[in-house]
Design a protein around this motif. Structure first.
Motif, mmCIF file in Angstrom:
data_model
loop_
_atom_site.group_PDB
_atom_site.id
_atom_site.type_symbol
_atom_site.label_atom_id
_atom_site.label_comp_id
_atom_site.label_asym_id
_atom_site.label_seq_id
_atom_site.Cartn_x
_atom_site.Cartn_y
_atom_site.Cartn_z
ATOM 1 N N ARG A 220 17.210 25.915 -7.693
ATOM 2 C CA ARG A 220 16.307 24.767 -7.613
ATOM 3 C C ARG A 220 15.515 24.778 -6.308
ATOM 4 O O ARG A 220 16.068 25.040 -5.241
ATOM 5 N N TYR A 221 14.234 24.457 -6.432
ATOM 6 C CA TYR A 221 13.347 24.315 -5.283
ATOM 7 C C TYR A 221 12.804 22.890 -5.227
ATOM 8 O O TYR A 221 12.536 22.272 -6.261
ATOM 9 N N VAL A 222 12.641 22.389 -4.011
ATOM 10 C CA VAL A 222 12.097 21.046 -3.785
ATOM 11 C C VAL A 222 10.692 21.188 -3.220
ATOM 12 O O VAL A 222 10.461 21.996 -2.314
ATOM 13 N N ILE A 223 9.759 20.402 -3.752
ATOM 14 C CA ILE A 223 8.361 20.489 -3.336
ATOM 15 C C ILE A 223 7.869 19.093 -2.985
ATOM 16 O O ILE A 223 7.899 18.189 -3.820
ATOM 17 N N ASP A 224 7.421 18.933 -1.741
ATOM 18 C CA ASP A 224 6.774 17.690 -1.306
ATOM 19 C C ASP A 224 5.272 17.935 -1.208
ATOM 20 O O ASP A 224 4.835 18.927 -0.624
#
Length: 263
Positions: A220-224
């Protein structure tokens, strides 16, 4: 005056009185009292269930909403038709993002879909994007769709390019990483974004979580998403800053440390 002792007795004849007893006949209580309802008729009672049909809740609040794909919260059937007098394009652009073969989908979801020729994700058309914004109670303008949709596609391509930079830290003998699923979490501010806001930085206007299939392993990757600085030469062109990083797991924290220290 004298009183005759024989005539001075009590006027009540106590010898004829019956012994005191309870006015209720308890002998009739030996037999089991009959109940007004015959419970023996329901020897196998039905299991208790909630009286509210929750499957109809969405229809109660949004009676005209289409069936939703539970895997990505998008309409099960692409909304290419217009409910008003709009004349938006229904053309869809194929992305460069490969889709994982084991992605479980309930149908041809609206955004994105799978291109049968390239096995890549397909972006929504102008009409689909417009319908999606109206469904979310936004106030879209048809004239904006020719600008908004291309920007949406470019930003997604930027996200994928940055994810590939992280994935190069890992050997991949399965044809490269593929996008497994994605989630929009605009209301869930990440701890990093929250800390940045405490020292004066703006909060992101959106957040996504993208899960990549790395040789069968979900990562999983988090993108802001932040509003970037405008280009002085082209101030009218939208600018964005993307903070893409692995989710804060043990492996994700190790990858962040490797990049930060350059090893």
């Amino acid at each position: 005056m004298t009183v005759d002792s024989a005539s001075s007795g009590c006027p009540v004849d106590h010898a004829k009185l019956e012994p005191a007893k309870c006015p209720v006949d308890h002998t009739s209580a030996k037999s089991e009292p009959k109940r007004p309802v015959d419970h023996t008729a329901n020897a196998k009672p039905e299991p208790a269930t909630c009286p509210v049909d929750h499957t109809q809740s969405l229809k109660a609040f949004m009676p005209n909403s289409p069936p939703v794909n539970p895997s990505n919260n998008m309409p099960l059937v692409p909304e290419q038709t217009s409910t008003d007098a709009s004349h938006l394009s229904t053309h869809r652009t194929v992305s460069s993002i490969p889709r994982a073969a084991r992605y479980e989908s309930a149908g041809p979801s609206e955004c994105p879909a799978l291109d049968p020729q390239t096995d890549n994700w397909v972006y929504p058309s102008e009409q689909m994007f417009y319908n999606a914004m109206k469904r979310k109670n936004w106030a879209p303008h048809e004239s904006d769709m020719k600008t908004v949709v291309p920007i949406h596609n470019v930003v997604n391509e930027m996200c994928w390019a940055q994810i590939l930079e992280w994935e190069r830290m890992h050997e991949n003998k399965c044809g490269g990483p593929k996008l497994l699923r994605f989630e929009g979490k605009i209301k869930n501010v990440t701890p990093k974004a929250r800390l940045r806001s405490f020292i004066g930085y703006q909060l992101p206007f959106d957040r996504h979580d993208w899960t990549v299939d790395r040789c069968g392993k979900p990562v999983r990757y988090v993108i802001d998403f932040y509003q970037g600085k405008a280009d002085p030469k082209n101030p009218s062109v939208p600018s964005f800053f993307l903070d893409v990083r692995p989710a804060l797991t043990v492996e994700g924290a190790w990858d962040r440390a490797r990049r930060f220290f350059g090893f």
